[in-house]
Design a protein around this motif. Structure first.
Motif, PDB file in Angstrom:
ATOM      1  N   PHE A 158      55.806  58.423  -0.706  1.00  0.00           N
ATOM      2  CA  PHE A 158      57.235  58.700  -0.751  1.00  0.00           C
ATOM      3  C   PHE A 158      57.507  60.119  -0.242  1.00  0.00           C
ATOM      4  O   PHE A 158      58.445  60.353   0.541  1.00  0.00           O
ATOM      5  CB  PHE A 158      57.736  58.528  -2.189  1.00  0.00           C
ATOM      6  CG  PHE A 158      59.236  58.522  -2.347  1.00  0.00           C
ATOM      7  CD1 PHE A 158      60.069  58.039  -1.355  1.00  0.00           C
ATOM      8  CD2 PHE A 158      59.805  58.990  -3.525  1.00  0.00           C
ATOM      9  CE1 PHE A 158      61.451  58.016  -1.527  1.00  0.00           C
ATOM     10  CE2 PHE A 158      61.185  58.971  -3.707  1.00  0.00           C
ATOM     11  CZ  PHE A 158      62.013  58.490  -2.694  1.00  0.00           C
ATOM     12  N   ALA A 159      56.700  61.073  -0.690  1.00  0.00           N
ATOM     13  CA  ALA A 159      56.841  62.459  -0.233  1.00  0.00           C
ATOM     14  C   ALA A 159      56.602  62.558   1.272  1.00  0.00           C
ATOM     15  O   ALA A 159      57.343  63.235   1.999  1.00  0.00           O
ATOM     16  CB  ALA A 159      55.859  63.356  -0.989  1.00  0.00           C
ATOM     17  N   LYS A 160      55.571  61.877   1.740  1.00  0.00           N
ATOM     18  CA  LYS A 160      55.260  61.892   3.167  1.00  0.00           C
ATOM     19  C   LYS A 160      56.379  61.245   3.971  1.00  0.00           C
ATOM     20  O   LYS A 160      56.741  61.705   5.066  1.00  0.00           O
ATOM     21  CB  LYS A 160      53.934  61.145   3.390  1.00  0.00           C
ATOM     22  CG  LYS A 160      53.281  61.389   4.734  1.00  0.00           C
ATOM     23  CD  LYS A 160      51.894  60.774   4.767  1.00  0.00           C
ATOM     24  CE  LYS A 160      51.220  61.017   6.113  1.00  0.00           C
ATOM     25  NZ  LYS A 160      49.860  60.413   6.161  1.00  0.00           N
ATOM     26  N   LEU A 161      56.948  60.167   3.417  1.00  0.00           N
ATOM     27  CA  LEU A 161      58.065  59.483   4.056  1.00  0.00           C
ATOM     28  C   LEU A 161      59.263  60.421   4.198  1.00  0.00           C
ATOM     29  O   LEU A 161      59.927  60.457   5.248  1.00  0.00           O
ATOM     30  CB  LEU A 161      58.447  58.256   3.229  1.00  0.00           C
ATOM     31  CG  LEU A 161      59.541  57.345   3.767  1.00  0.00           C
ATOM     32  CD1 LEU A 161      59.063  56.585   4.995  1.00  0.00           C
ATOM     33  CD2 LEU A 161      59.987  56.358   2.683  1.00  0.00           C
ATOM     34  N   ALA A 162      59.553  61.191   3.155  1.00  0.00           N
ATOM     35  CA  ALA A 162      60.673  62.129   3.186  1.00  0.00           C
ATOM     36  C   ALA A 162      60.505  63.168   4.288  1.00  0.00           C
ATOM     37  O   ALA A 162      61.472  63.544   4.962  1.00  0.00           O
ATOM     38  CB  ALA A 162      60.807  62.828   1.832  1.00  0.00           C
ATOM     39  N   VAL A 163      59.281  63.602   4.495  1.00  0.00           N
ATOM     40  CA  VAL A 163      59.000  64.641   5.486  1.00  0.00           C
ATOM     41  C   VAL A 163      58.953  64.079   6.901  1.00  0.00           C
ATOM     42  O   VAL A 163      59.555  64.629   7.833  1.00  0.00           O
ATOM     43  CB  VAL A 163      57.671  65.353   5.146  1.00  0.00           C
ATOM     44  CG1 VAL A 163      57.218  66.253   6.300  1.00  0.00           C
ATOM     45  CG2 VAL A 163      57.828  66.157   3.867  1.00  0.00           C
ATOM     46  N   GLU A 164      58.253  62.954   7.087  1.00  0.00           N
ATOM     47  CA  GLU A 164      58.005  62.450   8.434  1.00  0.00           C
ATOM     48  C   GLU A 164      59.097  61.527   8.955  1.00  0.00           C
ATOM     49  O   GLU A 164      59.421  61.556  10.145  1.00  0.00           O
ATOM     50  CB  GLU A 164      56.642  61.752   8.487  1.00  0.00           C
ATOM     51  CG  GLU A 164      55.488  62.692   8.186  1.00  0.00           C
ATOM     52  CD  GLU A 164      54.130  62.108   8.527  1.00  0.00           C
ATOM     53  OE1 GLU A 164      54.072  61.119   9.280  1.00  0.00           O
ATOM     54  OE2 GLU A 164      53.122  62.651   8.040  1.00  0.00           O
TER      55      GLU A 164
END
Length: 410
Positions: free
Chosen positions: A8-14
């Motif tokens: 989820f965190a990676k999704l928010a960034v990428e």
């Protein structure tokens, strides 16, 4: 679940703000649930971010501030706050990630007039920086993380701990986040393509007006501005980098002709505004303006919202969301606009997104009405979708079915 939260965190960034090497990131996060914020910061640095700054928010301190500070102090915006905004937003054009997880009853029982005046005065003094998100100059994203009070409001029959865990699982589910990063990416790629197809159909037709009709009493005509643009999940910033402003998102949206709305509009879900729940409310519009309204719960707060300025009595957004969507199918009332608006067709009172009309992003606020868009200090979404909502588009008096029985008709 830890792997899903990392994704989820990676999704928010990428996928969310789409951080590029050397860019700054500004995260707003509740102090109660810092885990996601820390994971986002790590993912941003791994993607090449130059600097990640955090603005921590504390519900308890927020309530104490409104309860004990006098009006003059609440209305004040110190120079250092303006300087901070100028540096982070205007100069560095930081990617903005807002983790929104406010207690729905945060300000219940406090002086609503005092709160409304403070918010209005603060909004006036910081309005210059709103254009950076409303005009998509920089990349921005709103997501959520569970907090205990919010989770208990959503799941009152569960213990606080179980409610918190269940809300986390639900957020990840409706945000299309899986244990696999490749699967999560594929979920979002396919979802974005589907919403893009819906937006293309609407843009190709360039409807003159749309008509909303449902059994709860909604009977509303909405004119659309000339050269309007229906937007889907993705937007592009001034550098032409694509980003996704909301996660989750199910909507395709544009702006109405600000003075071209007539009829009755009945809300289908509660709205949380300034820490107060507004429920069972409806509006009557004439020539775009709210001429009457009522609410069974929170009517005084609704009145103060409508009195924020002249533009707050007009609509600034029209958004289409199918009734048969993950959030709606969860049958959960989130008391959080990010989720509830993506379970339901919705409108927004107040400021329109200039990006929804050709050339709108190049105009200052004093010119947007010339192309049919509303301007205001506020932008507040409220939900109107139902299982029997019918939406019909008109082009030169020819009819096109857009929604049937609450879902896309094409």
């Amino acid at each position: 679940m830890n792997k899903r939260i990392e994704n989820f965190a990676k999704l928010a960034v990428e996928f969310g703000v789409n951080v590029q090497k050397g860019e700054d990131v500004l995260i707003t996060s509740p102090v109660e649930s810092p885990e996601l914020c820390r994971l986002i910061a790590k993912a941003a640095y791994e993607k090449g971010a130059r600097n990640v700054a955090i603005d921590w928010k504390d519900d308890t301190i927020t309530r104490l501030t409104y309860e004990y500070q006098d009006q003059d102090t609440l209305n004040e915006v110190p120079d250092w706050k303006i300087e901070k905004l100028d540096y982070q937003i205007a100069q560095k054009k930081s990617n903005r990630i807002s983790i929104y997880a406010e207690d729905p009853d945060l300000l219940k029982g406090l002086d609503s007039e005092k709160i409304s005046e403070a918010i209005r005065e603060n909004s006036k003094k910081t309005k210059e920086y709103v254009k950076y998100t409303m005009n998509d100059i920089l990349s921005w994203l709103v997501i959520s993380v569970p907090t205990k009070k919010w989770a208990k409001k959503v799941f009152p029959d569960l213990s606080e701990e179980k409610a918190y865990d269940k809300l986390w699982e639900t957020i990840l589910d409706v945000s299309r986040v899986s244990e696999s990063w490749d699967e999560t990416k594929a979920n979002w790629t396919n979802h974005i393509n589907t919403l893009d197809e819906k937006a293309k159909f609407l843009n190709d037709h360039q409807f003159d007006k749309v008509h909303y009709k449902s059994s709860n009493g909604t009977d509303l005509w909405v004119k659309l501005p000339k050269n309007h643009i229906w937007m889907s999940a993705g937007s592009k910033n001034e550098k032409n980098d694509r980003f996704i402003p909301n996660m989750p998102t199910e909507e395709v949206f544009t702006s109405p002709q600000y003075d071209g709305v007539d009829g009755k509009l009945v809300a289908s879900k509660p709205l949380v505004y300034n820490g107060v729940v507004i429920n069972d409310f409806e509006f009557e519009f004439k020539d775009g303006k709210v001429v009457s309204f009522s609410a069974k719960e929170g009517e005084d707060t609704l009145r103060k919202m409508l009195d924020s300025d002249e533009g707050s009595k007009y609509l600034g957004e029209i958004a289409l969301v199918p009734y048969d969507s993950p959030i709606s199918n969860s049958n959960i009332l989130f008391y959080n606009t990010l989720f509830d608006e993506n379970a339901s067709c919705h409108f927004a009172l107040g400021k329109a997104y200039p990006t929804t009309v050709e050339g709108g992003s190049d105009l200052d606020d004093s010119k947007v009405k010339e192309i049919g868009l509303n301007d205001s200090l506020i932008h507040e979404d409220f939900m109107v979708g139902t299982s029997d909502l019918e939406i019909t588009g008109y082009k030169n008096e020819e009819e096109f079915k857009i929604f049937e029985k609450g879902n896309w008709a094409f």
